[in-house]
Design a protein around this motif. Sequence first.
Motif, PDB file in Angstrom:
ATOM      1  N   LYS A 112       1.173  -1.195   0.279  1.00 45.20           N
ATOM      2  CA  LYS A 112       0.152   0.430   0.139  1.00 45.20           C
ATOM      3  C   LYS A 112       1.099   1.283   0.169  1.00 45.20           C
ATOM      4  CE  LYS A 112      -4.452  -1.050   0.796  1.00 45.20           C
ATOM      5  NZ  LYS A 112      -5.350  -0.805  -0.636  1.00 45.20           N
ATOM      6  N   LEU A 113       1.869   1.383   0.405  1.00 43.38           N
ATOM      7  CA  LEU A 113       2.676   3.243   1.036  1.00 43.38           C
ATOM      8  C   LEU A 113       3.464   2.516  -0.316  1.00 43.38           C
ATOM      9  CD1 LEU A 113       4.191   2.250   4.826  1.00 43.38           C
ATOM     10  CD2 LEU A 113       2.574   3.969   3.677  1.00 43.38           C
ATOM     11  N   ASP A 114       4.127   1.252  -1.219  1.00 47.76           N
ATOM     12  CA  ASP A 114       4.323   1.786  -2.455  1.00 47.76           C
ATOM     13  C   ASP A 114       4.318   2.453  -3.362  1.00 47.76           C
ATOM     14  OD1 ASP A 114       6.726   0.838  -0.938  1.00 47.76           O
ATOM     15  OD2 ASP A 114       6.243  -1.511  -2.436  1.00 47.76           O
ATOM     16  N   ASN A 115       2.751   2.371  -3.439  1.00 47.08           N
ATOM     17  CA  ASN A 115       2.128   2.665  -4.411  1.00 47.08           C
ATOM     18  C   ASN A 115       1.122   4.490  -4.087  1.00 47.08           C
ATOM     19  OD1 ASN A 115       1.134   0.389  -5.944  1.00 47.08           O
ATOM     20  ND2 ASN A 115       0.124  -0.665  -4.893  1.00 47.08           N
ATOM     21  N   TYR A 116       0.935   4.040  -2.548  1.00 46.11           N
ATOM     22  CA  TYR A 116       1.582   5.859  -2.282  1.00 46.11           C
ATOM     23  C   TYR A 116       1.797   6.708  -2.446  1.00 46.11           C
ATOM     24  CZ  TYR A 116      -0.948   9.429   0.200  1.00 46.11           C
ATOM     25  OH  TYR A 116      -1.397  10.864   1.257  1.00 46.11           O
ATOM     26  N   CYS A 117       2.834   6.528  -2.359  1.00 43.12           N
ATOM     27  CA  CYS A 117       4.368   6.927  -2.138  1.00 43.12           C
ATOM     28  C   CYS A 117       4.603   7.165  -3.984  1.00 43.12           C
ATOM     29  CB  CYS A 117       5.533   6.057  -1.404  1.00 43.12           C
ATOM     30  SG  CYS A 117       4.928   6.834   0.004  1.00 43.12           S
ATOM     31  N   ILE A 118       4.352   5.702  -4.706  1.00 46.06           N
ATOM     32  CA  ILE A 118       4.959   6.308  -6.631  1.00 46.06           C
ATOM     33  C   ILE A 118       3.232   7.137  -6.728  1.00 46.06           C
ATOM     34  CG2 ILE A 118       4.441   5.185  -8.329  1.00 46.06           C
ATOM     35  CD1 ILE A 118       4.865   2.667  -7.482  1.00 46.06           C
ATOM     36  N   ASN A 119       2.356   7.518  -6.596  1.00 42.82           N
ATOM     37  CA  ASN A 119       1.285   7.837  -6.769  1.00 42.82           C
ATOM     38  C   ASN A 119       1.896   9.495  -6.628  1.00 42.82           C
ATOM     39  OD1 ASN A 119      -0.021   6.951  -8.380  1.00 42.82           O
ATOM     40  ND2 ASN A 119      -1.559   5.944  -6.872  1.00 42.82           N
ATOM     41  N   LEU A 120       2.646   9.611  -5.622  1.00 48.93           N
ATOM     42  CA  LEU A 120       2.828  11.094  -4.899  1.00 48.93           C
ATOM     43  C   LEU A 120       4.299  11.515  -5.298  1.00 48.93           C
ATOM     44  CD1 LEU A 120       2.703  11.358  -0.941  1.00 48.93           C
ATOM     45  CD2 LEU A 120       1.152  12.338  -2.021  1.00 48.93           C
ATOM     46  N   GLY A 121       4.651  10.902  -6.087  1.00 47.93           N
ATOM     47  CA  GLY A 121       6.222  10.837  -7.276  1.00 47.93           C
ATOM     48  C   GLY A 121       7.192  10.256  -6.167  1.00 47.93           C
ATOM     49  N   TYR A 122       7.429   9.944  -5.279  1.00 47.44           N
ATOM     50  CA  TYR A 122       8.493   9.294  -4.260  1.00 47.44           C
ATOM     51  C   TYR A 122       8.815   8.454  -5.061  1.00 47.44           C
ATOM     52  CZ  TYR A 122       7.445  12.549  -0.347  1.00 47.44           C
ATOM     53  OH  TYR A 122       6.867  13.143   0.299  1.00 47.44           O
ATOM     54  N   LYS A 123      10.283   8.456  -5.981  1.00 47.80           N
ATOM     55  CA  LYS A 123      11.590   7.543  -6.714  1.00 47.80           C
ATOM     56  C   LYS A 123      12.125   6.544  -5.231  1.00 47.80           C
ATOM     57  CE  LYS A 123      11.878  11.452  -9.893  1.00 47.80           C
ATOM     58  NZ  LYS A 123      13.073  11.865 -10.704  1.00 47.80           N
ATOM     59  N   ASN A 159      19.028  -1.647  11.090  1.00 49.80           N
ATOM     60  CA  ASN A 159      19.656  -1.577   9.702  1.00 49.80           C
ATOM     61  C   ASN A 159      19.263  -0.840   8.769  1.00 49.80           C
ATOM     62  OD1 ASN A 159      20.823  -3.893  10.627  1.00 49.80           O
ATOM     63  ND2 ASN A 159      19.290  -6.051   9.270  1.00 49.80           N
ATOM     64  N   ILE A 160      19.915   0.004   7.583  1.00 46.42           N
ATOM     65  CA  ILE A 160      18.795   0.534   6.339  1.00 46.42           C
ATOM     66  C   ILE A 160      18.948   0.068   5.703  1.00 46.42           C
ATOM     67  CG2 ILE A 160      19.518   3.032   5.869  1.00 46.42           C
ATOM     68  CD1 ILE A 160      21.060   3.477   8.389  1.00 46.42           C
ATOM     69  N   TYR A 161      17.791  -0.287   4.774  1.00 47.60           N
ATOM     70  CA  TYR A 161      17.225  -0.612   4.171  1.00 47.60           C
ATOM     71  C   TYR A 161      16.747   0.559   2.637  1.00 47.60           C
ATOM     72  CZ  TYR A 161      17.340  -4.924   6.065  1.00 47.60           C
ATOM     73  OH  TYR A 161      17.839  -6.100   6.183  1.00 47.60           O
ATOM     74  N   LEU A 162      16.733   0.018   1.574  1.00 45.86           N
ATOM     75  CA  LEU A 162      16.552   1.136   0.554  1.00 45.86           C
ATOM     76  C   LEU A 162      15.886   0.798  -0.638  1.00 45.86           C
ATOM     77  CD1 LEU A 162      16.699   4.306  -0.172  1.00 45.86           C
ATOM     78  CD2 LEU A 162      18.902   4.232  -1.200  1.00 45.86           C
ATOM     79  N   LYS A 163      14.595   1.037  -1.647  1.00 42.34           N
ATOM     80  CA  LYS A 163      13.917   0.379  -2.079  1.00 42.34           C
ATOM     81  C   LYS A 163      14.096   1.625  -3.117  1.00 42.34           C
ATOM     82  CE  LYS A 163       9.927  -2.042  -3.479  1.00 42.34           C
ATOM     83  NZ  LYS A 163       8.893  -2.402  -3.436  1.00 42.34           N
ATOM     84  N   ASN A 164      14.328   1.356  -4.733  1.00 45.41           N
ATOM     85  CA  ASN A 164      14.041   2.266  -5.636  1.00 45.41           C
ATOM     86  C   ASN A 164      12.540   1.832  -6.418  1.00 45.41           C
ATOM     87  OD1 ASN A 164      13.925   3.353  -8.160  1.00 45.41           O
ATOM     88  ND2 ASN A 164      15.546   2.607  -8.292  1.00 45.41           N
ATOM     89  N   LEU A 165      11.594   2.916  -5.974  1.00 47.30           N
ATOM     90  CA  LEU A 165      10.628   3.171  -6.468  1.00 47.30           C
ATOM     91  C   LEU A 165      10.267   2.751  -8.173  1.00 47.30           C
ATOM     92  CD1 LEU A 165       8.521   5.319  -3.516  1.00 47.30           C
ATOM     93  CD2 LEU A 165       8.181   2.448  -3.639  1.00 47.30           C
ATOM     94  N   LYS A 166      11.402   3.552  -8.374  1.00 47.11           N
ATOM     95  CA  LYS A 166      10.874   4.441 -10.291  1.00 47.11           C
ATOM     96  C   LYS A 166      10.452   2.344 -10.680  1.00 47.11           C
ATOM     97  CE  LYS A 166      15.057   5.700  -9.873  1.00 47.11           C
ATOM     98  NZ  LYS A 166      16.001   6.418 -10.122  1.00 47.11           N
ATOM     99  N   ASN A 167      11.299   1.094 -10.059  1.00 43.73           N
ATOM    100  CA  ASN A 167      11.341   0.211 -11.014  1.00 43.73           C
ATOM    101  C   ASN A 167      10.229  -0.762 -10.781  1.00 43.73           C
ATOM    102  OD1 ASN A 167      14.209   0.746 -11.207  1.00 43.73           O
ATOM    103  ND2 ASN A 167      14.594  -0.085  -9.744  1.00 43.73           N
ATOM    104  N   ILE A 168       9.027   0.512  -9.675  1.00 43.17           N
ATOM    105  CA  ILE A 168       8.111  -0.999  -9.796  1.00 43.17           C
ATOM    106  C   ILE A 168       6.704  -0.930 -10.666  1.00 43.17           C
ATOM    107  CG2 ILE A 168       5.491  -0.933  -8.224  1.00 43.17           C
ATOM    108  CD1 ILE A 168       7.179   0.039  -5.021  1.00 43.17           C
TER     109      ILE A 168
END
Length: 168
Positions: A112-123, A159-168
């Motif tokens: 849900k967060l992935d989709n929401y944040c992609i729609n807000l333009g986060y990368k 631990n710090i994790y990062l996800k590239n939302l542009k690849n979804i």
Amino acid sequence: MKLNELTCINENINIDEYITFRELVKENMENPEWLGDFSKEDLIELLNNNSKIWIYYLNNETVCSMMIIPASEKSLLKFEIDLDYKEVIDYGPMFVNPKYVGNKLQYQMLEKLDNYCINLGYKYAAVTVHPDNNYSINNLLKDNFIYKNTKTFKRGIRNIYLKNLKNI
């Protein structure tokens, strides 16, 4: 249990109720130090500065909650992430009522967060998690987050994790 079958409140959050829910979750955790503690004042400040909380209910019972916090230059410096802070969202605390653990709710919240944040333009999405919290780490890896590093903060080691939302 499906997240979209629950009632969701994401406006005018009752901060006291949210804190009470967090404390219920912590009281039932084997390792409560894995969760951070935003004070009521911190939460109000965050919500007044574009952070957002979702609380999910089944009837009148709180089932789970999630939060986003826009990144800042300061937070990315702490995380040792070299990106434009305006392109990064921090997935904040996620809580699941102990009664409902095992229903794949955390992973559903990540989606849900992935989709929401992609729609807000986060990368990019960043998240911190205690290195021993294997349940959360497995969900993050399943959701294509990549381990970046381990740091010690005021609230402990993470631990710090990062996800590239542009690849979804």
